[in-house]
Write a protein that holds these residues in place. Structure first.
Motif, mmCIF file in Angstrom:
data_model
loop_
_atom_site.group_PDB
_atom_site.id
_atom_site.type_symbol
_atom_site.label_atom_id
_atom_site.label_comp_id
_atom_site.label_asym_id
_atom_site.label_seq_id
_atom_site.Cartn_x
_atom_site.Cartn_y
_atom_site.Cartn_z
ATOM 1 N N ALA A 1 -19.233 12.468 -9.744
ATOM 2 C CA ALA A 1 -19.096 12.715 -9.785
ATOM 3 C C ALA A 1 -18.318 12.128 -8.426
ATOM 4 C CB ALA A 1 -18.489 14.157 -9.360
ATOM 5 N N GLY A 2 -18.837 11.969 -7.093
ATOM 6 C CA GLY A 2 -17.729 11.391 -6.290
ATOM 7 C C GLY A 2 -18.111 10.015 -6.509
ATOM 8 N N LEU A 3 -18.821 9.229 -7.039
ATOM 9 C CA LEU A 3 -18.856 7.581 -7.272
ATOM 10 C C LEU A 3 -17.302 7.932 -8.366
ATOM 11 C CD1 LEU A 3 -21.074 5.020 -7.630
ATOM 12 C CD2 LEU A 3 -19.233 5.164 -9.596
ATOM 13 N N TRP A 4 -17.249 8.206 -9.039
ATOM 14 C CA TRP A 4 -15.863 7.956 -9.897
ATOM 15 C C TRP A 4 -14.847 8.029 -9.620
ATOM 16 C CZ3 TRP A 4 -11.362 10.582 -12.012
ATOM 17 C CH2 TRP A 4 -10.497 10.482 -12.746
ATOM 18 N N LEU A 5 -14.849 9.075 -8.705
ATOM 19 C CA LEU A 5 -13.781 9.249 -7.715
ATOM 20 C C LEU A 5 -12.892 8.660 -7.164
ATOM 21 C CD1 LEU A 5 -11.005 11.365 -7.234
ATOM 22 C CD2 LEU A 5 -12.498 13.469 -6.116
ATOM 23 N N ASP A 6 -14.399 8.162 -6.504
ATOM 24 C CA ASP A 6 -14.211 6.734 -5.430
ATOM 25 C C ASP A 6 -13.825 5.867 -5.921
ATOM 26 O OD1 ASP A 6 -14.982 5.473 -2.348
ATOM 27 O OD2 ASP A 6 -15.518 4.162 -4.182
ATOM 28 N N ARG A 7 -13.562 5.120 -7.407
ATOM 29 C CA ARG A 7 -13.513 4.296 -8.942
ATOM 30 C C ARG A 7 -11.895 5.087 -8.475
ATOM 31 N NH1 ARG A 7 -17.386 2.688 -6.366
ATOM 32 N NH2 ARG A 7 -19.089 1.566 -7.152
ATOM 33 N N PHE A 8 -11.536 6.083 -8.687
ATOM 34 C CA PHE A 8 -10.395 6.272 -9.748
ATOM 35 C C PHE A 8 -9.227 5.820 -8.498
ATOM 36 C CE2 PHE A 8 -6.854 9.683 -9.640
ATOM 37 C CZ PHE A 8 -6.359 9.704 -11.285
ATOM 38 N N HIS A 9 -9.871 6.901 -6.959
ATOM 39 C CA HIS A 9 -8.608 6.831 -6.142
ATOM 40 C C HIS A 9 -8.545 5.008 -5.409
ATOM 41 C CE1 HIS A 9 -9.559 10.889 -4.853
ATOM 42 N NE2 HIS A 9 -7.910 10.656 -5.740
ATOM 43 N N ARG A 10 -9.359 4.529 -5.539
ATOM 44 C CA ARG A 10 -9.670 2.623 -5.282
ATOM 45 C C ARG A 10 -8.393 2.209 -6.020
ATOM 46 N NH1 ARG A 10 -12.687 2.008 -0.839
ATOM 47 N NH2 ARG A 10 -14.049 2.445 -0.261
ATOM 48 N N ALA A 11 -8.680 2.500 -6.969
ATOM 49 C CA ALA A 11 -7.587 1.961 -8.783
ATOM 50 C C ALA A 11 -6.210 1.933 -8.526
ATOM 51 C CB ALA A 11 -8.099 2.039 -9.763
ATOM 52 N N ARG A 12 -5.969 3.068 -7.462
ATOM 53 C CA ARG A 12 -4.381 3.177 -7.246
ATOM 54 C C ARG A 12 -3.897 3.748 -6.065
ATOM 55 N NH1 ARG A 12 -2.211 6.283 -12.440
ATOM 56 N NH2 ARG A 12 -3.355 8.270 -11.334
ATOM 57 N N LEU A 13 -5.041 2.729 -5.258
ATOM 58 C CA LEU A 13 -4.725 3.146 -3.499
ATOM 59 C C LEU A 13 -3.228 3.044 -2.893
ATOM 60 C CD1 LEU A 13 -7.098 3.734 -1.288
ATOM 61 C CD2 LEU A 13 -6.888 1.357 -0.943
ATOM 62 N N GLY A 14 -3.052 4.467 -2.669
ATOM 63 C CA GLY A 14 -1.788 3.900 -1.482
ATOM 64 C C GLY A 14 -2.185 3.384 -0.114
ATOM 65 N N THR A 15 -1.552 3.640 1.070
ATOM 66 C CA THR A 15 -1.383 3.579 2.188
ATOM 67 C C THR A 15 -2.457 4.618 2.843
ATOM 68 O OG1 THR A 15 0.339 4.804 2.763
ATOM 69 C CG2 THR A 15 1.062 2.838 1.764
ATOM 70 N N VAL A 16 -2.551 4.070 4.771
ATOM 71 C CA VAL A 16 -2.975 4.616 5.128
ATOM 72 C C VAL A 16 -1.967 5.050 6.009
ATOM 73 C CG1 VAL A 16 -4.470 5.646 7.532
ATOM 74 C CG2 VAL A 16 -5.382 3.620 5.962
ATOM 75 N N ARG A 17 -2.166 6.789 6.470
ATOM 76 C CA ARG A 17 -0.828 7.111 6.887
ATOM 77 C C ARG A 17 -0.911 8.836 7.752
ATOM 78 N NH1 ARG A 17 1.078 10.598 1.592
ATOM 79 N NH2 ARG A 17 1.173 9.021 1.097
ATOM 80 N N ILE A 18 -0.938 9.579 8.467
ATOM 81 C CA ILE A 18 -0.837 10.635 9.644
ATOM 82 C C ILE A 18 -0.979 11.231 9.152
ATOM 83 C CG2 ILE A 18 -0.521 11.626 11.657
ATOM 84 C CD1 ILE A 18 -1.509 9.540 12.338
ATOM 85 N N PHE A 19 -2.122 12.105 9.027
ATOM 86 C CA PHE A 19 -2.086 13.560 8.131
ATOM 87 C C PHE A 19 -1.158 13.994 8.830
ATOM 88 C CE2 PHE A 19 -4.222 17.805 6.878
ATOM 89 C CZ PHE A 19 -4.118 17.313 5.285
ATOM 90 N N GLN A 20 -0.481 15.791 7.563
ATOM 91 C CA GLN A 20 0.452 16.059 7.935
ATOM 92 C C GLN A 20 0.392 17.305 7.539
ATOM 93 O OE1 GLN A 20 3.335 15.809 9.516
ATOM 94 N NE2 GLN A 20 3.434 13.224 10.206
ATOM 95 N N PRO A 21 -0.456 18.463 8.606
ATOM 96 C CA PRO A 21 -0.761 19.811 7.836
ATOM 97 C C PRO A 21 0.097 20.827 7.708
ATOM 98 C CG PRO A 21 -1.986 18.918 9.958
ATOM 99 C CD PRO A 21 -1.422 18.218 9.627
ATOM 100 N N LYS A 22 1.668 20.261 8.749
ATOM 101 C CA LYS A 22 2.878 21.276 8.826
ATOM 102 C C LYS A 22 3.222 21.420 6.697
ATOM 103 C CE LYS A 22 5.909 17.966 8.836
ATOM 104 N NZ LYS A 22 7.094 17.116 9.665
ATOM 105 N N PHE A 23 3.366 20.720 6.387
ATOM 106 C CA PHE A 23 3.739 21.098 4.662
ATOM 107 C C PHE A 23 2.732 22.153 4.132
ATOM 108 C CE2 PHE A 23 5.086 16.429 5.606
ATOM 109 C CZ PHE A 23 6.156 17.101 4.766
#
Length: 284
Positions: A93-115
């Motif tokens: 399952a992790g491998l599938w989700l890895d492929r899914f996210h890499r196919a439509r990858l965004g940016t590296v960003r600073i995580f914002q917990p405040k939201f």
């Protein structure tokens, strides 16, 4: 949601006819179809992970044709498996989700917990005003308070964004010769921890051995490690993963009917399991 599914075989090829009976929501239906087409356009050709091909769409009847994907749901596979095999299924399952996210990858960003914390404050304010009943209110408030105390652990760290699945639970992954992903929702680029948390909290609630969870964690550590052997875009130390796993437990809690008489049999089972999980996650 109510759906009909039909498997059609012709000329040695199998396809699936799916019709959404309820709700009647042409705009929502077309948004889901557009999301599926976008995934089809970007998902890599991979022998281990795949997405059914969307072949035709009829908005009027809220129906679609797509290629047939053979397998059992992740939920079914985990229910039938011994503890060792559960790890194998989660790695896939992790491998599938890895492929899914890499196919439509965004940016590296600073995580914002405040939201996320602002949203939790809204939920707590609605409960206090009598606008949102929550079962075992005092226990919920205690768990939310402990979650708030964790906030400094997640500040000022990098995460990765990608276009999300939007509704990734155990029944939306089929495991066969390949792992197949289903039922995509229109979702923009957000921290990948959102999809990971939704899936892993579903697993933790319904399929994990709660006695094997280290206090303060959400899953037994061997299962968490198994998932991240397949999913390598980020690791379990990612701040969006660590925070959103715990937030998702709270979200599952407030999302269930507060009164027992209003819960379906499935919701009652989920609530009982969730309360068992809460005892481990927030050490209540």
């Amino acid at each position: 949601m109510s759906r009909d599914l039909f498997r059609v075989s012709r000329g040695g090829h199998d396809i699936v006819l799916k019709q959404q009976i309820r709700p009647r929501d042409p705009e929502g239906f077309m948004a889901a179809m557009a999301a599926h087409l976008d995934v089809n356009a970007h998902f890599p050709d991979d022998p281990m992970a795949a997405v059914p091909t969307l072949l035709a769409v009829d908005t009027e009847t809220q129906s679609c044709l797509m290629s047939f994907a053979e397998g059992r749901t992740l939920s079914d596979c985990l229910e039938r498996a011994n503890p060792g095999d559960q790890g194998t299924h989660l790695e896939r399952a992790g491998l599938w989700l890895d492929r899914f996210h890499r196919a439509r990858l965004g940016t590296v960003r600073i995580f914002q917990p405040k939201f996320t914390y602002r949203y939790l404050d809204t939920i707590l304010a609605e409960e206090a005003a009598g606008q949102r009943p929550i079962a075992e209110t005092q226990r919920f408030r205690k768990a939310a308070s402990r979650f708030k105390d964790m906030r400094p652990r997640f500040e000022g760290q990098e995460t990765v964004a990608a276009k999300l699945h939007g509704d990734l639970h155990m029944r939306n992954l089929l495991l066969g010769d390949r792992v197949w992903g289903l039922d995509f929702h229109e979702a923009g680029a957000s921290p990948v921890g959102h999809d990971i948390a939704r899936l892993l909290v579903d697993v933790a609630t319904l399929r994990a051995d709660h006695s094997a969870i280290v206090p303060g964690e959400v899953l037994p550590l061997p299962l968490l490690s198994s998932f991240f052997r397949g999913y390598t875009l980020v690791q379990e130390t990612d701040p969006s993963v660590r925070m959103l796993l715990r937030h998702r437990v709270l979200a599952e809690w407030w999302g269930l009917p507060a009164e027992q008489r209003l819960r379906s049999a499935a919701q009652s089972r989920r609530f009982d399991r969730l309360m068992s999980l809460v005892s481990r996650v927030f050490e209540l």
